[in-house]
Design an enzyme around this catalytic site. Structure first.
Site, PDB file in Angstrom:
ATOM      1  N   GLU A  90       6.666  -7.123  59.400  1.00 48.49           N
ATOM      2  CA  GLU A  90       5.466  -7.770  58.863  1.00 48.49           C
ATOM      3  C   GLU A  90       5.804  -9.099  58.239  1.00 48.49           C
ATOM      4  O   GLU A  90       6.877  -9.276  57.671  1.00 48.49           O
ATOM      5  CB  GLU A  90       4.907  -6.909  57.725  1.00 48.49           C
ATOM      6  CG  GLU A  90       4.304  -5.640  58.179  1.00 48.49           C
ATOM      7  CD  GLU A  90       3.744  -4.863  56.992  1.00 48.49           C
ATOM      8  OE1 GLU A  90       3.922  -3.641  56.981  1.00 48.49           O
ATOM      9  OE2 GLU A  90       3.159  -5.477  56.086  1.00 48.49           O
ATOM     10  N   CYS A 103       5.411 -14.692  52.955  1.00 47.60           N
ATOM     11  CA  CYS A 103       6.226 -13.582  52.472  1.00 47.60           C
ATOM     12  C   CYS A 103       6.990 -13.033  53.678  1.00 47.60           C
ATOM     13  O   CYS A 103       6.399 -12.455  54.587  1.00 47.60           O
ATOM     14  CB  CYS A 103       5.316 -12.536  51.848  1.00 47.60           C
ATOM     15  SG  CYS A 103       6.202 -11.136  51.197  1.00 47.60           S
ATOM     16  N   CYS A 110      13.542  -0.278  55.246  1.00 48.67           N
ATOM     17  CA  CYS A 110      14.334  -0.546  54.039  1.00 48.67           C
ATOM     18  C   CYS A 110      14.974   0.750  53.564  1.00 48.67           C
ATOM     19  O   CYS A 110      14.361   1.808  53.637  1.00 48.67           O
ATOM     20  CB  CYS A 110      13.434  -1.111  52.940  1.00 48.67           C
ATOM     21  SG  CYS A 110      14.312  -1.564  51.432  1.00 48.67           S
ATOM     22  N   CYS A 114      12.784   2.816  46.884  1.00 48.47           N
ATOM     23  CA  CYS A 114      11.952   2.764  45.670  1.00 48.47           C
ATOM     24  C   CYS A 114      10.764   3.690  45.891  1.00 48.47           C
ATOM     25  O   CYS A 114      10.110   3.631  46.939  1.00 48.47           O
ATOM     26  CB  CYS A 114      11.465   1.338  45.404  1.00 48.47           C
ATOM     27  SG  CYS A 114      12.828   0.183  45.131  1.00 48.47           S
ATOM     28  N   CYS A 117       7.131   2.230  46.856  1.00 52.69           N
ATOM     29  CA  CYS A 117       6.993   1.135  47.828  1.00 52.69           C
ATOM     30  C   CYS A 117       6.794   1.646  49.254  1.00 52.69           C
ATOM     31  O   CYS A 117       7.529   2.513  49.718  1.00 52.69           O
ATOM     32  CB  CYS A 117       8.235   0.253  47.756  1.00 52.69           C
ATOM     33  SG  CYS A 117       8.245  -1.082  48.958  1.00 52.69           S
ATOM     34  N   CYS A 334       3.793  -5.005  50.955  1.00 52.65           N
ATOM     35  CA  CYS A 334       4.767  -5.085  52.031  1.00 52.65           C
ATOM     36  C   CYS A 334       5.005  -3.700  52.606  1.00 52.65           C
ATOM     37  O   CYS A 334       5.109  -2.724  51.891  1.00 52.65           O
ATOM     38  CB  CYS A 334       6.067  -5.684  51.534  1.00 52.65           C
ATOM     39  SG  CYS A 334       6.736  -4.896  50.088  1.00 52.65           S
TER      40      CYS A 334
HETATM   41  N1  SAH Z   1      13.780  -5.484  48.204  1.00 53.33           N
HETATM   42  C1  SAH Z   1      13.350  -6.637  47.479  1.00 53.33           C
HETATM   43  C2  SAH Z   1      12.234  -7.419  48.146  1.00 53.33           C
HETATM   44  C3  SAH Z   1      11.126  -6.664  48.792  1.00 53.33           C
HETATM   45  S1  SAH Z   1       9.921  -5.901  47.765  1.00 53.33           S
HETATM   46  C4  SAH Z   1      12.992  -6.263  46.066  1.00 53.33           C
HETATM   47  O1  SAH Z   1      13.066  -5.088  45.731  1.00 53.33           O
HETATM   48  O2  SAH Z   1      12.709  -7.147  45.270  1.00 53.33           O
HETATM   49  C5  SAH Z   1       9.034  -7.222  47.036  1.00 53.33           C
HETATM   50  C6  SAH Z   1       8.387  -6.877  45.701  1.00 53.33           C
HETATM   51  O3  SAH Z   1       7.203  -6.055  45.920  1.00 53.33           O
HETATM   52  C7  SAH Z   1       9.288  -6.079  44.793  1.00 53.33           C
HETATM   53  O4  SAH Z   1       9.196  -6.536  43.477  1.00 53.33           O
HETATM   54  C8  SAH Z   1       8.714  -4.688  44.934  1.00 53.33           C
HETATM   55  O5  SAH Z   1       9.108  -3.871  43.900  1.00 53.33           O
HETATM   56  C9  SAH Z   1       7.228  -4.986  44.998  1.00 53.33           C
HETATM   57  N2  SAH Z   1       6.394  -3.878  45.475  1.00 53.33           N
HETATM   58  C10 SAH Z   1       6.714  -2.905  46.336  1.00 53.33           C
HETATM   59  N3  SAH Z   1       5.694  -2.046  46.487  1.00 53.33           N
HETATM   60  C11 SAH Z   1       4.690  -2.487  45.707  1.00 53.33           C
HETATM   61  C12 SAH Z   1       3.374  -2.012  45.426  1.00 53.33           C
HETATM   62  N4  SAH Z   1       2.887  -0.937  46.013  1.00 53.33           N
HETATM   63  N5  SAH Z   1       2.618  -2.725  44.555  1.00 53.33           N
HETATM   64  C13 SAH Z   1       3.101  -3.837  43.970  1.00 53.33           C
HETATM   65  N6  SAH Z   1       4.326  -4.338  44.199  1.00 53.33           N
HETATM   66  C14 SAH Z   1       5.121  -3.665  45.057  1.00 53.33           C
END
Ligand code: SAH
Length: 349
Positions: A90, A103, A110, A114, A117, A334
C-alpha cells in the site's frame, strides 16, 4: 537484470564504470528516468545506440500494477500496488496545506507484531527493494501529474519496519533526495521506527538531514510490552539512550508518536510518566487518535481524554501536537487496505 530505480547515483556511477562508460552516463540516465520521465531506452537520444542496446538487455525500469485506487472525501488517496511476484503493497497520499505527502511502505507485510496495527495481521513476506519504494513515489506522481501536483514530502510510515530493511531504505532516501532524481528535500523526508536502538545509532551517522519519528506509544515498559512485541528485545531505557545519541550526534529533534488507545495508555498517570520519559529530549510528542481496526480489541480514547492528556503535556512543557486524521472512510491505517484485500482473496479460495 538490474532495476534502474534500485540505484543511487553513486552506485549507478560505479556500475557505469564497469560498463566502461563515463561517469556522467549515470547522471544522464537519472535525468531521463526521473526528470524527463522517459523509460524507453530508444528515446534516450544522447546515449549511443550501442550502449542503448546493452541497456535494453541488462536493465529494466520496474513499475507495479495499480490494483486498487481509493480516494477519500478529504483527498487522501490510497493505492494497492502489485509487483510481478504477486507481492502487494500500500501507498497513501496525504494532502496537507504545505504539500502532498506520500506514506511509503518499506516491506511486504511486517514482523514487528504490534498488537494494535493492521500491518501485523499478515507476516512479512519480503523486504521491498529501494527501487520498489521509489516506484511508489513515481506511480503516485504519475497520477498527480494530471492535476499539476507532485509529491513534495515522504514519510516511511506505511507497512513494514524501515530499520528492518535498513540499507534499501537508506538507498531509497538517497535516490528521492538526489537533485538529479526527484529532489525531495531531506527535511521533507521522515522515517518512522518502532525503536531498534542499533539502527537509530547508525541512522544518526548517515549524515542525512532527514527526520526521525519514534513509535513510542507507551510511557513505561509494562504497557509497551503489552502492545509492542519489539519492546521485549529493546526496553525503553535502551531506546531512549539511542534517541539521546541521535539527538546529540545530529542536533535534530525526533518526533515521538503516541497513539491514544482507550484505557491502555491514555490516563493522566501515563501523561505524567511520559513527561518524565521525554524530559531532557528536544523531541516533539505527536498524539495520534487510534484508528480502530475491526479485528483488534482496542478502541480510540475519547476526545475529552485526549484533550486532558494534551493539556497535561502542555502544562509540563512538552509541546504536543495532535495528528490530523486522513481518509477515515477508506481504510486509512497502514495495512488495512492490503489486509482487507488479502482476506477477501482468501475467502474467495
Ligand atoms: N514500523 C514503523 C513504521 C510503520 S507504522 C513504526 O513502527 O514506526 C507507522 C505508524 O502508524 C506507527 O507509529 C504505528 O504505530 C502507527 N499505527 C499503526 N497502527 C495504527 C492504528 N491503528 N492507528 C493509529 N496509528 C497506527
Amino acid at each position: 537484470m538490474f532495476n534502474l530505480y534500485d540505484f543511487t547515483l553513486d552506485k549507478l556511477t560505479s556500475l557505469m564504470n564497469e560498463y566502461h562508460q563515463k561517469p556522467f552516463r549515470a547522471r544522464q540516465l537519472f535525468s531521463w528516468i526521473y526528470q524527463k520521465e522517459v523509460t524507453d531506452f530508444d528515446k534516450m537520444s544522447d546515449i549511443s545506440k550501442d550502449f542503448r542496446e546493452i541497456l535494453k538487455n541488462d536493465f529494466l525500469i520496474i513499475k507495479p500494477k495499480i490494483i486498487v485506487d481509493e480516494i477519500s472525501k478529504d483527498g487522501t488517496r490510497k493505492l494497492l500496488l502489485e509487483y510481478s511476484d504477486g507481492a502487494k503493497i500500500e501507498t497513501a497520499l496525504m494532502p496537507y496545506n504545505y504539500g502532498d505527502a506520500l506514506c511509503v511502505s518499506s516491506q511486504v507485510g511486517c514482523n514487528m507484531g504490534c498488537s494494535f496495527c493492521a500491518s501485523g495481521l499478515l507476516r512479512k513476506e519480503r523486504n521491498l527493494t529501494s527501487g520498489e519504494m521509489v516506484a511508489e513515489v513515481i506511480v503516485m506522481n504519475e497520477l498527480l501529474k494530471k492535476e499539476n501536483r507532485r509529491i513534495s514530502h515522504v514519510v516511511v510510515m506505511g507497512t513494514g519496519e524501515p530499520f528492518d530493511n535498513y540499507e534499501n531504505v537508506m538507498d531509497f532516501i538517497r535516490i528521492i533526495n538526489s537533485p538529479f532524481a526527484l529532489a525531495i528535500g531531506a527535511r521533507h523526508i521522515s522515517v518512522s521506527t518502532c525503536g531498534i536502538p542499533s539502527k537509530i545509532r547508525r541512522y544518526a551517522l548517515e549524515g542525512l538531514q532527514t527526520n526521525l519519528a519514534i513509535s513510542l506509544h507507551a510511557p513505561n515498559d509494562e504497557i509497551r510490552h503489552q502492545i509492542m512485541k519489539i519492546s521485549h528485545a529493546y526496553p525503553l531505557n535502551e531506546l531512549m539512550d539511542a534517541v539521546k545519541y541521535y539527538e546529540k550526534t545530529t542536533n535534530r529533534r525526533v518526533t515521538y508518536e503516541y497513539i491514544m488507545i482507550k484505557d491502555i495508555n491514555d490516563s493522566l498517570k501515563c501523561a505524567e510518566e511520559l513527561v518524565n520519559l521525554v524530559k531532557g529530549s528536544l523531541g516533539f510528542v505527536n498524539l495520534i487518535p487510534y484508528n480502530k481496526i475491526k479485528e483488534m480489541p482496542y478502541e480510540r480514547s475519547d476526545e475529552k481524554t485526549i484533550h486532558a492528556f494534551y493539556e497535561y503535556l502542555l502544562k509540563h512543557h512538552v509541546r504536543p501536537t495532535v495528528r490530523k486524521e486522513f481518509g477515515k472512510d477508506i481504510n486509512a491505517s497502514c495495512g488495512q487496505l492490503r489486509a482487507k484485500e488479502m482476506i477477501k482473496n482468501e475467502e474467495k479460495l
